[in-house]
Design a protein around this motif. Sequence first.
Motif, PDB file in Angstrom:
ATOM      1  N   LEU A   1      -2.082   7.719   9.537  1.00 40.82           N
ATOM      2  CA  LEU A   1      -3.004   7.270   8.486  1.00 40.82           C
ATOM      3  C   LEU A   1      -2.432   7.536   7.103  1.00 40.82           C
ATOM      4  O   LEU A   1      -2.539   6.705   6.195  1.00 40.82           O
ATOM      5  CB  LEU A   1      -4.355   7.971   8.656  1.00 40.82           C
ATOM      6  N   VAL A   2      -1.832   8.724   6.937  1.00 40.10           N
ATOM      7  CA  VAL A   2      -1.214   9.047   5.644  1.00 40.10           C
ATOM      8  C   VAL A   2      -0.076   8.068   5.342  1.00 40.10           C
ATOM      9  O   VAL A   2       0.089   7.618   4.209  1.00 40.10           O
ATOM     10  CB  VAL A   2      -0.703  10.502   5.645  1.00 40.10           C
ATOM     11  N   ALA A   3       0.697   7.740   6.370  1.00 40.96           N
ATOM     12  CA  ALA A   3       1.788   6.782   6.181  1.00 40.96           C
ATOM     13  C   ALA A   3       1.254   5.421   5.751  1.00 40.96           C
ATOM     14  O   ALA A   3       1.851   4.748   4.908  1.00 40.96           O
ATOM     15  CB  ALA A   3       2.590   6.652   7.476  1.00 40.96           C
TER      16      ALA A   3
ATOM     17  N   ASP B   1       2.155   3.673   2.297  1.00 42.16           N
ATOM     18  CA  ASP B   1       2.709   2.324   2.332  1.00 42.16           C
ATOM     19  C   ASP B   1       1.901   1.385   1.450  1.00 42.16           C
ATOM     20  O   ASP B   1       2.466   0.559   0.718  1.00 42.16           O
ATOM     21  CB  ASP B   1       2.723   1.824   3.775  1.00 42.16           C
ATOM     22  N   PHE B   2       0.566   1.516   1.488  1.00 41.38           N
ATOM     23  CA  PHE B   2      -0.310   0.689   0.651  1.00 41.38           C
ATOM     24  C   PHE B   2      -0.010   0.911  -0.830  1.00 41.38           C
ATOM     25  O   PHE B   2       0.162  -0.040  -1.601  1.00 41.38           O
ATOM     26  CB  PHE B   2      -1.769   1.012   0.954  1.00 41.38           C
TER      27      PHE B   2
ATOM     28  N   LEU C   1       2.711   2.213  -2.233  1.00 41.01           N
ATOM     29  CA  LEU C   1       4.062   1.792  -2.586  1.00 41.01           C
ATOM     30  C   LEU C   1       4.149   0.271  -2.714  1.00 41.01           C
ATOM     31  O   LEU C   1       4.738  -0.249  -3.674  1.00 41.01           O
ATOM     32  CB  LEU C   1       5.062   2.289  -1.540  1.00 41.01           C
ATOM     33  N   LYS C   2       3.565  -0.427  -1.770  1.00 40.87           N
ATOM     34  CA  LYS C   2       3.608  -1.882  -1.819  1.00 40.87           C
ATOM     35  C   LYS C   2       2.884  -2.412  -3.049  1.00 40.87           C
ATOM     36  O   LYS C   2       3.361  -3.345  -3.717  1.00 40.87           O
ATOM     37  CB  LYS C   2       2.964  -2.466  -0.553  1.00 40.87           C
ATOM     38  N   GLU C   3       1.733  -1.812  -3.364  1.00 40.87           N
ATOM     39  CA  GLU C   3       0.993  -2.246  -4.545  1.00 40.87           C
ATOM     40  C   GLU C   3       1.792  -1.977  -5.817  1.00 40.87           C
ATOM     41  O   GLU C   3       1.839  -2.815  -6.716  1.00 40.87           O
ATOM     42  CB  GLU C   3      -0.354  -1.516  -4.604  1.00 40.87           C
ATOM     43  N   GLY C   4       2.414  -0.795  -5.888  1.00 46.56           N
ATOM     44  CA  GLY C   4       3.190  -0.453  -7.081  1.00 46.56           C
ATOM     45  C   GLY C   4       4.417  -1.318  -7.257  1.00 46.56           C
ATOM     46  O   GLY C   4       4.864  -1.557  -8.393  1.00 46.56           O
ATOM     47  N   GLN C   5       4.977  -1.823  -6.169  1.00 45.52           N
ATOM     48  CA  GLN C   5       6.178  -2.646  -6.233  1.00 45.52           C
ATOM     49  C   GLN C   5       5.865  -4.137  -6.333  1.00 45.52           C
ATOM     50  O   GLN C   5       6.785  -4.963  -6.345  1.00 45.52           O
ATOM     51  CB  GLN C   5       7.039  -2.389  -4.989  1.00 45.52           C
ATOM     52  N   GLY C   6       4.581  -4.487  -6.393  1.00 44.77           N
ATOM     53  CA  GLY C   6       4.212  -5.890  -6.476  1.00 44.77           C
ATOM     54  C   GLY C   6       4.315  -6.628  -5.162  1.00 44.77           C
ATOM     55  O   GLY C   6       4.442  -7.852  -5.144  1.00 44.77           O
TER      56      GLY C   6
ATOM     57  N   ARG D   1     -10.406  -6.827  -0.279  1.00 43.45           N
ATOM     58  CA  ARG D   1      -9.547  -7.924   0.183  1.00 43.45           C
ATOM     59  C   ARG D   1      -8.088  -7.496   0.262  1.00 43.45           C
ATOM     60  O   ARG D   1      -7.360  -7.900   1.184  1.00 43.45           O
ATOM     61  CB  ARG D   1      -9.708  -9.129  -0.748  1.00 43.45           C
ATOM     62  N   ARG D   2      -7.653  -6.652  -0.694  1.00 45.06           N
ATOM     63  CA  ARG D   2      -6.269  -6.170  -0.647  1.00 45.06           C
ATOM     64  C   ARG D   2      -6.047  -5.247   0.545  1.00 45.06           C
ATOM     65  O   ARG D   2      -5.032  -5.358   1.239  1.00 45.06           O
ATOM     66  CB  ARG D   2      -5.941  -5.412  -1.945  1.00 45.06           C
ATOM     67  N   VAL D   3      -6.990  -4.326   0.751  1.00 50.09           N
ATOM     68  CA  VAL D   3      -6.865  -3.412   1.886  1.00 50.09           C
ATOM     69  C   VAL D   3      -6.860  -4.194   3.192  1.00 50.09           C
ATOM     70  O   VAL D   3      -6.063  -3.919   4.100  1.00 50.09           O
ATOM     71  CB  VAL D   3      -8.000  -2.371   1.866  1.00 50.09           C
ATOM     72  N   ALA D   4      -7.743  -5.191   3.303  1.00 48.43           N
ATOM     73  CA  ALA D   4      -7.802  -6.004   4.526  1.00 48.43           C
ATOM     74  C   ALA D   4      -6.488  -6.740   4.750  1.00 48.43           C
ATOM     75  O   ALA D   4      -6.008  -6.857   5.884  1.00 48.43           O
ATOM     76  CB  ALA D   4      -8.960  -6.995   4.435  1.00 48.43           C
ATOM     77  N   TRP D   5      -5.876  -7.219   3.672  1.00 50.65           N
ATOM     78  CA  TRP D   5      -4.597  -7.915   3.792  1.00 50.65           C
ATOM     79  C   TRP D   5      -3.518  -6.961   4.290  1.00 50.65           C
ATOM     80  O   TRP D   5      -2.712  -7.314   5.164  1.00 50.65           O
ATOM     81  CB  TRP D   5      -4.191  -8.499   2.438  1.00 50.65           C
ATOM     82  N   HIS D   6      -3.498  -5.735   3.747  1.00 51.56           N
ATOM     83  CA  HIS D   6      -2.502  -4.751   4.188  1.00 51.56           C
ATOM     84  C   HIS D   6      -2.736  -4.346   5.644  1.00 51.56           C
ATOM     85  O   HIS D   6      -1.779  -4.135   6.396  1.00 51.56           O
ATOM     86  CB  HIS D   6      -2.547  -3.519   3.288  1.00 51.56           C
TER      87      HIS D   6
END
Length: 375
Positions: A112-114, A118-119, A121-126, A17-22
Amino acid sequence: MARVPLPTPVLTSPIIRRVAWHVRRVAGQLDRRFFVSLTEGIVIVVVLAAILITLLEKPLKVESLFDSFNWGIATVLGAGDSAFVTSPGGRIVSWLLILFGVAMLGMITGALVALVIDFLLKEGQGLGSAGHKDHIIVCGWNSTARDLIDELKGDDYPQKVVVLADLDKNPAGSGVYFVRGDATDAEDLERAGIADASAALVFPVDGSDEADMHSILALMAIDAVAPHVRTVAEVNNPKHEPHFIRASVDELLVTSKVASRLLARSALYPGLSGIITDIVSGGEGSELYRITLPDEYIGQSIDSVATLLRRDHKATLLSVNRGGRAFVNPGTDFVLQAGDDAIVVAEGLGSLAPLQVRDMSSIAPQTAPAIVPTA
């Protein structure tokens, strides 16, 4: 061969669900003109190469031109047949297509690497999305919230916990998903999964009246986005209780009022504060639970129910709840009715088996003032 569908647990996994949201977030930010231009460029390059190969080596036929175009596409994708061309000019065109294909592959790999970076970094930053269901959302952060998280990490609580707070990093540590944001913002509440949550707990960030006002706004935002979610709030100033009630809060905890009354009782009865603290903090053998009572208890007197709970489940009866009202220490003529439930002190969930802890997310707020085990 029939396609095997993915099992439901996989599709509802928080990670999926998180990956789909990103993916949806990134897709909304993509420049479609860039991809259209890239596709057009690839087609033009391959068409020119196909025309050159046809002129150099193949008969001038539509079929030959199509074969050359097909070979050009395969070469760009890294699967071209090297034996398709034999002349020096054809081999030069083939090499150029291979280099072009490598460049395209590098561009796609970089993209793809970007996305992965990004995934992470966004997860780590909340700045991601929780993806949980039937979880508890902690809105705001203070010392009470910290103690609550420590309690909810126990084995008796199956729900996942999401912290929604305007902080730079996760204050709750591992095992708790962090969403950086403001509980008054509908978008941040949606990232915390408010629509799928079982409860939302609102805490003031400090002891000021402004913090209470912010909590009221958070409750109003939650009620607007997900009115079915049960809300509990901690209040600094007892004078603000009516405002919290008007904001449709389901349950209030006025910390100062509880503390003052406990201190007054402790002054009269030494040791009382230690006992109360032990119960509410989940001390050994003193977990608080709200439970359903079996049908065979219906019609029994309050004394009989207390005896059965103590004998069969090692649980001490504190109150019986009926129609949203808690009956604490009722008279001996009090008889249990259908639909009643109880608050008990027990060693743990294991000692209560086969009794069932109430699922408060399925009970209307006006008829059930508790949420989950309150230890």
